[in-house]
Design a protein around this motif. Sequence first.
Motif, PDB file in Angstrom:
ATOM      1  N   GLN A   1       1.481   4.924   6.767  1.00 41.26           N
ATOM      2  CA  GLN A   1       2.685   4.435   5.330  1.00 41.26           C
ATOM      3  C   GLN A   1       3.941   4.257   6.224  1.00 41.26           C
ATOM      4  OE1 GLN A   1       1.847   7.516   2.539  1.00 41.26           O
ATOM      5  NE2 GLN A   1       0.975   6.096   1.309  1.00 41.26           N
ATOM      6  N   VAL A   2       4.250   5.562   7.090  1.00 46.67           N
ATOM      7  CA  VAL A   2       5.576   5.233   7.980  1.00 46.67           C
ATOM      8  C   VAL A   2       5.579   4.058   8.647  1.00 46.67           C
ATOM      9  CG1 VAL A   2       6.927   6.561   9.842  1.00 46.67           C
ATOM     10  CG2 VAL A   2       5.834   7.927   7.835  1.00 46.67           C
ATOM     11  N   ARG A   3       4.587   3.633   9.254  1.00 41.35           N
ATOM     12  CA  ARG A   3       4.733   2.618  10.215  1.00 41.35           C
ATOM     13  C   ARG A   3       4.602   1.177   9.242  1.00 41.35           C
ATOM     14  NH1 ARG A   3      -0.276   2.888  11.856  1.00 41.35           N
ATOM     15  NH2 ARG A   3       0.136   4.449  13.399  1.00 41.35           N
ATOM     16  N   ASP A   4       4.235   1.108   8.376  1.00 43.42           N
ATOM     17  CA  ASP A   4       4.333  -0.014   7.370  1.00 43.42           C
ATOM     18  C   ASP A   4       5.823   0.091   6.795  1.00 43.42           C
ATOM     19  OD1 ASP A   4       1.653  -0.511   7.351  1.00 43.42           O
ATOM     20  OD2 ASP A   4       0.985   0.423   5.662  1.00 43.42           O
ATOM     21  N   TRP A   5       6.363   0.959   6.587  1.00 51.40           N
ATOM     22  CA  TRP A   5       7.719   0.960   6.010  1.00 51.40           C
ATOM     23  C   TRP A   5       8.737   0.654   7.236  1.00 51.40           C
ATOM     24  CZ3 TRP A   5       9.942   1.089   1.564  1.00 51.40           C
ATOM     25  CH2 TRP A   5       9.093   1.604   0.299  1.00 51.40           C
ATOM     26  N   ARG A   6       8.430   1.031   8.414  1.00 50.21           N
ATOM     27  CA  ARG A   6       9.093   0.365   9.501  1.00 50.21           C
ATOM     28  C   ARG A   6       8.944  -0.932   9.758  1.00 50.21           C
ATOM     29  NH1 ARG A   6       9.108   5.592  13.554  1.00 50.21           N
ATOM     30  NH2 ARG A   6      10.215   7.200  12.250  1.00 50.21           N
TER      31      ARG A   6
ATOM     32  N   VAL B   1      15.871  -1.295   4.279  1.00 46.17           N
ATOM     33  CA  VAL B   1      16.901  -0.241   4.669  1.00 46.17           C
ATOM     34  C   VAL B   1      17.954   0.093   3.700  1.00 46.17           C
ATOM     35  CG1 VAL B   1      18.317   0.715   6.442  1.00 46.17           C
ATOM     36  CG2 VAL B   1      16.222  -0.807   7.370  1.00 46.17           C
ATOM     37  N   PHE B   2      18.667  -0.860   3.389  1.00 49.95           N
ATOM     38  CA  PHE B   2      19.858  -0.718   2.480  1.00 49.95           C
ATOM     39  C   PHE B   2      19.478  -0.389   1.251  1.00 49.95           C
ATOM     40  CE2 PHE B   2      21.194  -4.589   4.902  1.00 49.95           C
ATOM     41  CZ  PHE B   2      21.848  -3.796   5.959  1.00 49.95           C
ATOM     42  N   GLU B   3      18.302  -0.613   0.596  1.00 48.21           N
ATOM     43  CA  GLU B   3      17.841  -0.249  -0.664  1.00 48.21           C
ATOM     44  C   GLU B   3      17.421   1.270  -0.708  1.00 48.21           C
ATOM     45  OE1 GLU B   3      14.550  -2.868  -1.598  1.00 48.21           O
ATOM     46  OE2 GLU B   3      15.756  -4.573  -2.015  1.00 48.21           O
ATOM     47  N   HIS B   4      16.779   1.706   0.420  1.00 49.18           N
ATOM     48  CA  HIS B   4      16.665   3.142   0.752  1.00 49.18           C
ATOM     49  C   HIS B   4      17.792   4.090   1.035  1.00 49.18           C
ATOM     50  CE1 HIS B   4      13.856   6.345   1.929  1.00 49.18           C
ATOM     51  NE2 HIS B   4      14.561   6.756   2.265  1.00 49.18           N
ATOM     52  N   ILE B   5      18.919   3.354   1.620  1.00 49.21           N
ATOM     53  CA  ILE B   5      20.269   4.227   1.732  1.00 49.21           C
ATOM     54  C   ILE B   5      20.877   4.193   0.213  1.00 49.21           C
ATOM     55  CG2 ILE B   5      22.357   4.154   2.455  1.00 49.21           C
ATOM     56  CD1 ILE B   5      21.318   2.856   5.009  1.00 49.21           C
ATOM     57  N   ASP B   6      20.831   3.202  -0.602  1.00 46.65           N
ATOM     58  CA  ASP B   6      21.295   3.291  -1.824  1.00 46.65           C
ATOM     59  C   ASP B   6      20.652   4.274  -2.444  1.00 46.65           C
ATOM     60  OD1 ASP B   6      23.105   1.229  -1.178  1.00 46.65           O
ATOM     61  OD2 ASP B   6      21.777  -0.446  -2.581  1.00 46.65           O
ATOM     62  N   ARG B   7      19.417   4.695  -2.583  1.00 49.21           N
ATOM     63  CA  ARG B   7      18.564   5.412  -3.471  1.00 49.21           C
ATOM     64  C   ARG B   7      18.652   6.750  -2.937  1.00 49.21           C
ATOM     65  NH1 ARG B   7      12.901   4.351  -6.598  1.00 49.21           N
ATOM     66  NH2 ARG B   7      12.878   6.212  -7.793  1.00 49.21           N
ATOM     67  N   TYR B   8      18.406   7.004  -1.715  1.00 45.02           N
ATOM     68  CA  TYR B   8      18.126   8.355  -1.057  1.00 45.02           C
ATOM     69  C   TYR B   8      19.155   8.810  -0.128  1.00 45.02           C
ATOM     70  CZ  TYR B   8      13.489   7.559  -3.079  1.00 45.02           C
ATOM     71  OH  TYR B   8      12.564   7.236  -3.695  1.00 45.02           O
ATOM     72  N   GLY B   9      20.027   7.849   0.384  1.00 47.43           N
ATOM     73  CA  GLY B   9      20.953   8.482   1.358  1.00 47.43           C
ATOM     74  C   GLY B   9      20.683   7.844   2.838  1.00 47.43           C
ATOM     75  N   GLU B  10      21.785   7.687   3.577  1.00 46.32           N
ATOM     76  CA  GLU B  10      21.473   7.314   5.112  1.00 46.32           C
ATOM     77  C   GLU B  10      20.663   8.253   5.661  1.00 46.32           C
ATOM     78  OE1 GLU B  10      24.245   5.940   8.664  1.00 46.32           O
ATOM     79  OE2 GLU B  10      24.983   5.694   6.830  1.00 46.32           O
TER      80      GLU B  10
ATOM     81  N   ASP C   1       0.792  -1.260   0.060  1.00 52.44           N
ATOM     82  CA  ASP C   1       0.064  -0.024   0.154  1.00 52.44           C
ATOM     83  C   ASP C   1       0.923   1.229  -0.047  1.00 52.44           C
ATOM     84  OD1 ASP C   1      -2.286  -1.458   0.097  1.00 52.44           O
ATOM     85  OD2 ASP C   1      -2.451  -1.482   2.038  1.00 52.44           O
ATOM     86  N   ASP C   2       2.041   1.090   0.170  1.00 51.90           N
ATOM     87  CA  ASP C   2       3.028   2.410   0.230  1.00 51.90           C
ATOM     88  C   ASP C   2       3.346   2.710  -1.021  1.00 51.90           C
ATOM     89  OD1 ASP C   2       3.267   2.582   3.233  1.00 51.90           O
ATOM     90  OD2 ASP C   2       4.546   0.352   2.825  1.00 51.90           O
ATOM     91  N   VAL C   3       4.123   3.869  -1.202  1.00 52.29           N
ATOM     92  CA  VAL C   3       4.330   4.491  -2.260  1.00 52.29           C
ATOM     93  C   VAL C   3       5.494   3.494  -3.160  1.00 52.29           C
ATOM     94  CG1 VAL C   3       5.780   6.483  -3.535  1.00 52.29           C
ATOM     95  CG2 VAL C   3       4.513   6.732  -1.149  1.00 52.29           C
ATOM     96  N   ASP C   4       5.102   3.381  -4.413  1.00 55.35           N
ATOM     97  CA  ASP C   4       5.792   2.447  -5.351  1.00 55.35           C
ATOM     98  C   ASP C   4       7.245   2.743  -5.294  1.00 55.35           C
ATOM     99  OD1 ASP C   4       5.172   1.309  -8.584  1.00 55.35           O
ATOM    100  OD2 ASP C   4       6.953   0.904  -7.548  1.00 55.35           O
ATOM    101  N   GLN C   5       8.041   1.832  -5.437  1.00 52.75           N
ATOM    102  CA  GLN C   5       9.466   1.849  -5.200  1.00 52.75           C
ATOM    103  C   GLN C   5       9.970   2.519  -6.529  1.00 52.75           C
ATOM    104  OE1 GLN C   5      11.603   1.320  -2.802  1.00 52.75           O
ATOM    105  NE2 GLN C   5      10.514  -0.016  -1.426  1.00 52.75           N
ATOM    106  N   GLU C   6       9.292   2.435  -7.563  1.00 51.07           N
ATOM    107  CA  GLU C   6       9.820   3.072  -8.809  1.00 51.07           C
ATOM    108  C   GLU C   6       9.364   4.644  -8.714  1.00 51.07           C
ATOM    109  OE1 GLU C   6      11.667   1.681 -11.171  1.00 51.07           O
ATOM    110  OE2 GLU C   6      11.636  -0.096  -9.749  1.00 51.07           O
ATOM    111  N   GLN C   7       8.707   5.161  -7.927  1.00 51.63           N
ATOM    112  CA  GLN C   7       8.288   6.450  -7.795  1.00 51.63           C
ATOM    113  C   GLN C   7       9.291   7.204  -6.768  1.00 51.63           C
ATOM    114  OE1 GLN C   7       4.405   6.658  -6.802  1.00 51.63           O
ATOM    115  NE2 GLN C   7       3.682   5.960  -8.754  1.00 51.63           N
ATOM    116  N   GLU C   8       9.332   8.332  -6.890  1.00 49.49           N
ATOM    117  CA  GLU C   8      10.301   9.078  -5.936  1.00 49.49           C
ATOM    118  C   GLU C   8       9.551   9.292  -4.525  1.00 49.49           C
ATOM    119  OE1 GLU C   8      13.241  10.153  -6.182  1.00 49.49           O
ATOM    120  OE2 GLU C   8      13.392   9.701  -8.281  1.00 49.49           O
TER     121      GLU C   8
ATOM    122  N   ARG D   1      15.602   9.340   9.014  1.00 54.55           N
ATOM    123  CA  ARG D   1      14.414  10.085   9.155  1.00 54.55           C
ATOM    124  C   ARG D   1      13.319   9.085   8.824  1.00 54.55           C
ATOM    125  NH1 ARG D   1      13.726  14.735   5.459  1.00 54.55           N
ATOM    126  NH2 ARG D   1      11.991  15.046   6.888  1.00 54.55           N
ATOM    127  N   LEU D   2      13.267   8.131   8.082  1.00 53.81           N
ATOM    128  CA  LEU D   2      12.098   7.284   7.829  1.00 53.81           C
ATOM    129  C   LEU D   2      11.930   5.972   8.618  1.00 53.81           C
ATOM    130  CD1 LEU D   2       9.819   6.374   6.110  1.00 53.81           C
ATOM    131  CD2 LEU D   2      11.367   5.368   4.256  1.00 53.81           C
TER     132      LEU D   2
END
Length: 276
Positions: A218-223, A233-242, A201-208, A247-248
Amino acid sequence: MILEPVRLLWARLERPAARRLVEAAARSELATVSGFVGWIDAPQVLADRLARRLEDQLRLGGPIKDPVGWLIGKGLPQRQECGDALCDDRLLLDSGQDCPWCEDRQADRRAQRHAVAAAVDAAMPGASETERRAATEQQLHQDVTARAWAREREWEQVRARQAAAKARAEAAAAQPAADVPAAPVVLPAPRPVTAPDPVVDDVDQEQELVLEDLTREQVRDWRVRAMKDHDVVFEHIDRYGETSARRLFSHQLVDQAQRLSGARHLVLGHTTWGQA
């Protein structure tokens, strides 16, 4: 009902024009709060805000000299301490509980202050307490300013990528249908029945991903996903930074993922695993 906690201030408004200003501000804020909690609960939420603000003012700031200015400028408006749209004085509008984003920011600030203070103590062993405190405050100010500029640059890059993606989509939509060659119709071969992929249900990984646009759910689902699979976590760091990951997902979850991944080395920024 809404202005009941500040009835003494209301009584001091002798001019009809002043009362109309306060009434208009109250109606405007009531409409905003209703968008979060509904029309039934909104009056009580706004009344509780006024009671809380008035108590803080009398306890910390003293008597109110300008009732109109205080009601319009301090008593009625929502005060977001973080990027969560539900945050009001570090409380969530819909539940009244402590805002988790504000708690993360407070924990981050305490950890930063302790680290800076320890570094100052090591660098200034013979300095007085006053000198060390002044040096700590100066260093904290410099660090906070640098992080603010870095965060702004990060969001500028995100907005630029979003604008480029929107421009490409608009250009593709404006292309005449005749310019697109017709593809032959080919019926696909039957495929074996497999279990459907889980619906996210969260934001698509292909979208910003824009953190400020995420809802609390959505924040709770991500966590929750990150606790089950640290690769999130690692994929998010690769794309947006640590910084964005902390923050997320929170500092605790990112630190835990880093400790448990013995073979992986995280670099602040957008470095890929192959370059690390």
